[in-house]
Structures are given as structure tokens and as C-alpha cells.
Write an enzyme that holds these catalytic residues in place. Structure first.
Site, PDB file in Angstrom:
ATOM      1  N   ASP A 130      -2.915  -8.618 -17.415  1.00 13.21           N
ATOM      2  CA  ASP A 130      -3.881  -9.699 -17.445  1.00 13.21           C
ATOM      3  C   ASP A 130      -4.976  -9.318 -18.438  1.00 13.21           C
ATOM      4  O   ASP A 130      -5.546  -8.229 -18.347  1.00 13.21           O
ATOM      5  CB  ASP A 130      -4.488  -9.877 -16.035  1.00 13.21           C
ATOM      6  CG  ASP A 130      -4.660 -11.333 -15.669  1.00 13.21           C
ATOM      7  OD1 ASP A 130      -5.295 -12.045 -16.453  1.00 13.21           O
ATOM      8  OD2 ASP A 130      -4.166 -11.742 -14.599  1.00 13.21           O
ATOM      9  N   ASP A 137      -1.352  -0.928  -4.038  1.00 11.67           N
ATOM     10  CA  ASP A 137      -1.550  -0.084  -5.217  1.00 11.67           C
ATOM     11  C   ASP A 137      -0.256   0.062  -6.013  1.00 11.67           C
ATOM     12  O   ASP A 137       0.783  -0.494  -5.638  1.00 11.67           O
ATOM     13  CB  ASP A 137      -2.090   1.294  -4.796  1.00 11.67           C
ATOM     14  CG  ASP A 137      -1.228   1.914  -3.708  1.00 11.67           C
ATOM     15  OD1 ASP A 137       0.012   1.841  -3.828  1.00 11.67           O
ATOM     16  OD2 ASP A 137      -1.787   2.455  -2.723  1.00 11.67           O
ATOM     17  N   ASP A 180      -6.499 -14.790 -19.352  1.00  7.52           N
ATOM     18  CA  ASP A 180      -7.312 -15.459 -18.342  1.00  7.52           C
ATOM     19  C   ASP A 180      -8.273 -16.480 -18.966  1.00  7.52           C
ATOM     20  O   ASP A 180      -8.980 -16.154 -19.933  1.00  7.52           O
ATOM     21  CB  ASP A 180      -8.126 -14.364 -17.625  1.00  7.52           C
ATOM     22  CG  ASP A 180      -8.823 -14.851 -16.387  1.00  7.52           C
ATOM     23  OD1 ASP A 180      -8.134 -15.251 -15.441  1.00  7.52           O
ATOM     24  OD2 ASP A 180     -10.066 -14.823 -16.352  1.00  7.52           O
ATOM     25  N   GLU A 204      -3.846 -18.965 -19.604  1.00  4.26           N
ATOM     26  CA  GLU A 204      -4.289 -19.827 -18.509  1.00  4.26           C
ATOM     27  C   GLU A 204      -5.235 -20.891 -19.058  1.00  4.26           C
ATOM     28  O   GLU A 204      -6.194 -20.566 -19.762  1.00  4.26           O
ATOM     29  CB  GLU A 204      -5.020 -19.004 -17.453  1.00  4.26           C
ATOM     30  CG  GLU A 204      -5.344 -19.837 -16.234  1.00  4.26           C
ATOM     31  CD  GLU A 204      -6.456 -19.267 -15.383  1.00  4.26           C
ATOM     32  OE1 GLU A 204      -6.520 -19.600 -14.196  1.00  4.26           O
ATOM     33  OE2 GLU A 204      -7.285 -18.486 -15.904  1.00  4.26           O
ATOM     34  N   ASP A 211      -4.326   3.698   2.242  1.00  2.00           N
ATOM     35  CA  ASP A 211      -5.776   3.462   2.379  1.00  2.00           C
ATOM     36  C   ASP A 211      -6.100   2.020   2.765  1.00  2.00           C
ATOM     37  O   ASP A 211      -7.262   1.628   2.799  1.00  2.00           O
ATOM     38  CB  ASP A 211      -6.514   3.848   1.088  1.00  2.00           C
ATOM     39  CG  ASP A 211      -6.136   2.942  -0.076  1.00  2.00           C
ATOM     40  OD1 ASP A 211      -5.221   2.101   0.081  1.00  2.00           O
ATOM     41  OD2 ASP A 211      -6.762   3.069  -1.144  1.00  2.00           O
ATOM     42  N   ASP A 256       0.846  -1.194   0.000  1.00  2.00           N
ATOM     43  CA  ASP A 256       0.000   0.000   0.000  1.00  2.00           C
ATOM     44  C   ASP A 256       0.883   1.245   0.000  1.00  2.00           C
ATOM     45  O   ASP A 256       1.612   1.496   0.956  1.00  2.00           O
ATOM     46  CB  ASP A 256      -0.895  -0.042   1.249  1.00  2.00           C
ATOM     47  CG  ASP A 256      -1.799   1.180   1.347  1.00  2.00           C
ATOM     48  OD1 ASP A 256      -1.884   1.932   0.353  1.00  2.00           O
ATOM     49  OD2 ASP A 256      -2.408   1.371   2.414  1.00  2.00           O
ATOM     50  N   HIS A 259      -2.201 -16.580  -7.360  1.00  2.00           N
ATOM     51  CA  HIS A 259      -3.277 -16.043  -6.522  1.00  2.00           C
ATOM     52  C   HIS A 259      -4.498 -16.962  -6.428  1.00  2.00           C
ATOM     53  O   HIS A 259      -5.447 -16.645  -5.733  1.00  2.00           O
ATOM     54  CB  HIS A 259      -3.705 -14.688  -7.089  1.00  2.00           C
ATOM     55  CG  HIS A 259      -4.311 -14.839  -8.467  1.00  2.00           C
ATOM     56  ND1 HIS A 259      -3.577 -15.271  -9.557  1.00  2.00           N
ATOM     57  CD2 HIS A 259      -5.563 -14.660  -8.916  1.00  2.00           C
ATOM     58  CE1 HIS A 259      -4.366 -15.344 -10.609  1.00  2.00           C
ATOM     59  NE2 HIS A 259      -5.584 -14.973 -10.254  1.00  2.00           N
ATOM     60  N   ASP A 260      -4.484 -18.070  -7.170  1.00  2.00           N
ATOM     61  CA  ASP A 260      -5.649 -18.958  -7.177  1.00  2.00           C
ATOM     62  C   ASP A 260      -5.484 -20.206  -6.314  1.00  2.00           C
ATOM     63  O   ASP A 260      -6.397 -21.039  -6.266  1.00  2.00           O
ATOM     64  CB  ASP A 260      -5.950 -19.407  -8.615  1.00  2.00           C
ATOM     65  CG  ASP A 260      -6.578 -18.299  -9.435  1.00  2.00           C
ATOM     66  OD1 ASP A 260      -7.221 -17.401  -8.842  1.00  2.00           O
ATOM     67  OD2 ASP A 260      -6.430 -18.322 -10.669  1.00  2.00           O
TER      68      ASP A 260
HETATM   69  C1  GLC Z   1      -8.791 -17.112 -13.577  1.00  2.00           C
HETATM   70  C2  GLC Z   1      -8.157 -16.199 -12.556  1.00  2.00           C
HETATM   71  C3  GLC Z   1      -8.995 -16.207 -11.326  1.00  2.00           C
HETATM   72  C4  GLC Z   1     -10.363 -15.671 -11.677  1.00  2.00           C
HETATM   73  C5  GLC Z   1     -10.990 -16.462 -12.825  1.00  2.00           C
HETATM   74  C6  GLC Z   1     -12.148 -15.748 -13.412  1.00  2.00           C
HETATM   75  O1  GLC Z   1      -8.803 -18.420 -13.171  1.00  2.00           O
HETATM   76  O2  GLC Z   1      -6.830 -16.570 -12.324  1.00  2.00           O
HETATM   77  O3  GLC Z   1      -8.434 -15.478 -10.277  1.00  2.00           O
HETATM   78  O4  GLC Z   1     -11.201 -15.720 -10.577  1.00  2.00           O
HETATM   79  O5  GLC Z   1     -10.070 -16.659 -13.881  1.00  2.00           O
HETATM   80  O6  GLC Z   1     -11.726 -14.590 -14.080  1.00  2.00           O
END
Ligand code: GLC
Length: 550
Positions: free
Chosen positions: A99, A30, A200, A254, A26, A22, A326-327
Site C-alpha cells: 500500500d 502479524d 491510497d 484507489e 501478542d 497472530d 477493509h473500508d
Molecule cells: C483509504 C484507505 C482507508 C484509509 C484512508 C486514509 O481510503 O483505504 O482505510 O483510512 O484511505 O488513508
């Protein structure tokens, strides 16, 4: 355009912006925070950053619900902050990857708002269907996050398809106008100087005509009819020929549930439409289909995944390498051991960083962050977790239901990066961060690891620097040994006169160390190890060793 495929020499760092740093106080990460940390990222040996979405978004799915593709969210600092980061990265010789989320938009996107009112040309931008005659949903498909894949819209008087959250309506990629929009988005960022895209769930963009019921998939019904759908290659080829080929950029796609064979249809270097794939097999050795169907960790499954991708892409396509994003929950808590946090975090780093491909490091992975375990469901932020908690395992105790989330939730890996042992882990100066900080930040944090030459952080630096020096990693050929072992993972990379052997123990006990035939250990140089006192014939718990012959 003649391509030099510069991404093959790089290591990328993934920033999930809400929890990175951050900069404006806030409580949410960011781009000012990213700007402050560019030198830190570079110091790891990373040459580029992949940003999870930083566009304006209501945040129903952590930014993967985009309301405007050609701007930067004000809470992240807006376009001005982005340009500063882009320039700062380029000055340091680093690349920036955005992304690209075009399977769906946010329901707050202007296109959707107009489409629901049937305002042209947006009427067919999304996948709208009336109810069936018997009043039932248009088909039996499931969404990944919130029950069935159809949502009734009163304004339009029809259902719309959403493979993810209710607030993420799927775009109708069969509409040429939608594809024009995608090309516009690509050009917009490329013209600004962005270096590539992480696409994505791109294998979902083409749905089978007629949207038939799915009688094959046991869960996530519908996948049979949209994963690798009928026109996916045609649309990707269109994006490539009309836009991507005209820029010196790269793409990484992905692709949930993709096999190496299937991947080659997309990333074969001669004929593919994309450059690399994010496959899920390497992060599925302790679950079935998704993290929500946990199983016991199987080292053999993990090894098979890594080896398959190394062998089957050899000479044909380029691997992407990762163990966290992150998933998925944190890898130390899954494939490693929290009791051996330091040792196993280092071993896992060596395990994948010496393979052939382009490695990605997810924020916090480089200090061995572990899963977050909040004491109440109220503390979670992720749409998938919240739905799952309220709709599954209802007959279990509160404790069991929470434990299921600890093990499976994406938020387990989305807590703020632990920068120091100061308040809120040095992530924010605000009283309260947008999501709780993992309570172990006083033991696991960047500041303390900077000061310790033996830390996980400094191990990552060493391993990445070594990787870059070794020609056999970039140009060599992979070979696995002792595949049947359920304790050891061992592989070599060989290129002409240079060879390395990577040895990783996944056991919390001392383990016998057998050397593969044809390896003259007396001539080997030990170039990396996570223990100060390596032994000849045994391995310490979670020990890793990298040997070099030259
Ligand atoms: C991909 C992203 C994930 C998101 C999903 C829908 O799997 O990595 O974080 O929730 O797509 O966009």
C-alpha cells in the site's frame, strides 16, 4: 519496458494485517501469521497478496498513518519477517503488492516533526496556512474522519490540512522534494522485489491553488478542489516515467467517487499513468456517498455499476473486481442475507468472479464472514467510527446509535479472521485480541469449512479455479440481461466459440428463471451452482448458476 501485464491473469488476496493471523501471541495479527498461511492463500487460487500498510505507524488509522515508509513495523515482525514473506510468496509464484499512502503521513513522521519546527528542507512538506484575518479556519473543507480539515499546531503557529484524521497531515505534493521522496519510496520497495502498489486515495494528491472554499459538495466539503486536482496526472506521469516504467510492476489506484469515464484518464492502456482502479460504485448500491448514508439495497444500482465498468472499459482499460475490503462492512450482511449466509456468500462470489478484470478477495470474505455487532461503543477501534458515534445522531437512543455503527462502521469487517472454533477463533493465543472476535466464529470458520466440500470456502476455490480455466472470462466480452429485474443479475461472457452465462438470484424467495433469447439451454453445461438440486425454471433463494457453451 515491454509489459506483459501479468496481473490480468491473477486473483489477489487482501491482507489487513492486524486481524489476519497472530503469529507471535501478542493479540495482534502479524507477518509471522501471514507466513504460516501462505499455502492457505495459495490454496484459494490466489496468486498474490495486497498488504494494507505494514509500516511503522502509531495506528491512528489502522496503519494508514505512516511514520516511516521504508521499514516494517516491529509489531508485525519487522523487515526480517517481511523478507521471509516476500521470499516465501515468490517461491510459490505469488506476487506482493504494497500500500502506497502518500496523500498524507502520520504526524509522528520525522518530516512532519521537522516541518512544524520549520527545519529545512521540510518546511513546505505539508500544507500549512495561517488563520484567516477574522480568526477563522483557512477554508471550509471537511475531513473524512474528524470534523473540519484543519488543525492548529502550537509549535509552528499555523494550521495544517488533514483530509483524514487529525494525526494524518496532508503532504504538499506540489513541492518537488516531496515527489522525490515518493520516488525514493517506490524504488526502495521495487528494488527489494515487491511487485506493485495499491495507491491510497491517489486522486486527492493535488489540491487546487489557493485552496478555495467549496460551495458544491453537500458533505465532505473540499472534494471539488482536490479530487482529480489540477496536477494529479502530471505527478502520476512523473512517478511512472521516472520509476514505475523501469520495473515489471503494476499499480492499482484507489479513487473514491470515480466514474468509468474519469477513470480512463488514469488507466487507459495507451495513455494512462496507472493500471487499474478501485472504484466505489460497485460497493455503494446500499448507500449514498459513503456507508454512513445508508439506503435500501438496490440491485439495479449494483448491476448498473458492474455493467458500466465492464462496458465502458472494454478494449480500453482493465477492471479491478471486488465486493469487500477493509473500508466497508461485510457484503453478506449488505447485498446478501445473513439468514442465507452460505447461499448468498457463494452467490456473491460467482456474481463478480466471472467478470473481466482482476479480482480481489478480502480476508474472511472467502468463508462468508458477516458484520460484527458489538454491544458497546468502547469495543470499536476505528477513528472514523468513534468520531462518528460521538458527534452524530446525538438525539437518537443508545441502541439506534450503535445500530448505525453496525451498519456503517469499517470495524464491522475488521474483526479477526475466524480460523477455527477454538478460543478467539484460533486467531491468537493471547488472552485478549486487539479487537473482539465476531461471536459467530463457532459457526463460521476456516477449519470447519476446510472439512466440508460444500462450504463457502471450497466454493471460492472452485469458482476461482474455473475462472482461470475459462478463456472467455479473461478474453471475452461482457453482456448483461434483464437489467430491469430487481431479483436477478444475469450476464454472459463470450469469446469466439466459448460462452458462459452467470445467473444470480438476489431474492430470499423462489424466483422464476427466464432464459435470455439466443441461449440454447439444452446444449448448456451447468458448471457451477450453489444448490445440490437446481431446477429448470425456478431459482432457489440466492441461487447462482454458471452455464458453459463450447
Ligand atoms: C483509504 C484507505 C482507508 C484509509 C484512508 C486514509 O481510503 O483505504 O482505510 O483510512 O484511505 O488513508
Amino acid at each position: 519496458m515491454e509489459r506483459n501485464r501479468w496481473y490480468k491473469d491473477m486473483v489477489f488476496y487482501q491482507v489487513w494485517p492486524r486481524s489476519f493471523k497472530d503469529g507471535d501471541g501478542d493479540g495482534m495479527g502479524d507477518l509471522l501469521g501471514v507466513y504460516e498461511k501462505l499455502d492457505y492463500i495459495k490454496s484459494l487460487g490466489c496468486d498474490g497478496i495486497w498488504f494494507s500498510p505494514i509500516y511503522p505507524s502509531p495506528g491512528a488509522d489502522g496503519g494508514y498513518d505512516i511514520a516511516d515508509y521504508m521499514d516494517i513495523a516491529p509489531e508485525f515482525g519487522g523487515m526480517e519477517a517481511f523478507k521471509k514473506v516476500l521470499e516465501g510468496a515468490h517461491q510459490r509464484g505469488m506476487k506482493i503488492v504494497m500500500d502506497l499512502v502518500v496523500n498524507h503521513t502520520s504526524d509522528e513522521h520525522e518530516w512532519f516533526q521537522k516541518s512544524r519546527q520549520r527545519i529545512e528542507p521540510y518546511t513546505d512538506y505539508y500544507i500549512w496556512r495561517p488563520a484567516r484575518e477574522d480568526g477563522k479556519l483557512p477554508n471550509n473543507w471537511d475531513s473524512f474522519f474528524e470534523g473540519k480539515a484543519w488543525q492548529w499546531d502550537d509549535v509552528r503557529g499555523e494550521y495544517y490540512l488533514h483530509l483524514f484524521a487529525v494525526k494524518q497531515p496532508d503532504l504538499n505534493m506540489d513541492n518537488p522534494l516531496v515527489r522525490e521522496e515518493v520516488k525514493k519510496i517506490l524504488r526502495f520497495w521495487l528494488d527489494m522485489g515487491v511487485d506493485g502498489f495499491r495507491e491510497d486515495v491517489i486522486t486527492y494528491i493535488s489540491k487546487k491553488e489557493g485552496l478555495p472554499d467549496d460551495h458544491i459538495m453537500p458533505a465532505s466539503k473540499g472534494m471539488t478542489h482536490y479530487n482529480h486536482g489540477p496536477h494529479v496526472h502530471e505527478y502520476l506521469q512523473e512517478f511512472k516515467e521516472e520509476v514505475l516504467d523501469h520495473y515489471d510492476c503494476f499499480t492499482i489506484a484507489e479513487a473514491p467517487l470515480v466514474s468509468p469515464k474519469k477513470a480512463l484518464e488514469y488507466i487507459d492502456e495507451e495513455q494512462g499513468q496507472l493500471d487499474m482502479m478501485i472504484q466505489f460504485q460497485c460497493v455503494s448500491a446500499d448507500c449514498f456517498l459513503s456507508d454512513y448514508y445508508p439506503m435500501k439495497f438496490s440491485l439495479r444500482r449494483m448491476k448498473k455499476a458492474f455493467s458500466d465498468w465492464q462496458y465502458k472499459l472494454e478494449n480500453k482499460a482493465w477492471n479491478s473486481l471486488y465486493i469487500e475490503n477493509h473500508d466497508h462492512p461485510r457484503i453478506v450482511s449488505r447485498y446478501g442475507s445473513e439468514a442465507f449466509q452460505k447461499e448468498s456468500a457463494k452467490m456473491l462470489a460467482a456474481m463478480y468472479l466471472f467478470q473481466k478484470g482482476t479480482p480481489f478477495v478480502y480476508q474472511g470474505q472467502e468463508i462468508g464472514m458477516t458484520n460484527w455487532r458489538p454491544d458497546s461503543i468502547e469495543k470499536y477501534r476505528d477513528v472514523q467510527t468513534i468520531w462518528n458515534y460521538h458527534n452524530t445522531a446525538l438525539n437518537k437512543t443508545e441502541e439506534q446509535r450503535l445500530q448505525r455503527q453496525w451498519r456503517s462502521a469499517r470495524d464491522s469487517a475488521r474483526t479477526p479472521v475466524q480460523w477455527s472454533d477454538e478460543k478467539n477463533a484460533g486467531f491468537t493465543t493471547a488472552e485478549t485480541p486487539w479487537i473482539e472476535v465476531n461471536e459467530n466464529y463457532t459457526q463460521i470458520n476456516v477449519a470447519q469449512q476446510e472439512a466440508d466440500p460444500d462450504s463457502v470456502l471450497n466454493f471460492y476455490r472452485k469458482a476461482i479455479a474455473l475462472r482461470k480455466k475459462l478463456r472467455c472470462v479473461r478474453h471475452g466480452v461482457y453482456q448483461e440481461y434483464f437489467h430491469a429485474s430487481d431479483k436477478l443479475y444475469m450476464y454472459s461472457m463470450t469469446e469466439e466459440s466459448q460462452k458462459i452465462l452467470v445467473v444470480c438470484s438476489f431474492s430470499d424467495q423462489e424466483t422464476k428463471f427466464p432464459t435470455p433469447k439466443d441461449f440454447d439451454m439444452d446444449k448448456a453445461q451447468l458448471i457451477l451452482c450453489n444448490y445440490p438440486d437446481p431446477k429448470k425454471n425456478t431459482l432457489h433463494p440466492y441461487e447462482c448458476k454458471v452455464y458453459l457453451w463450447k
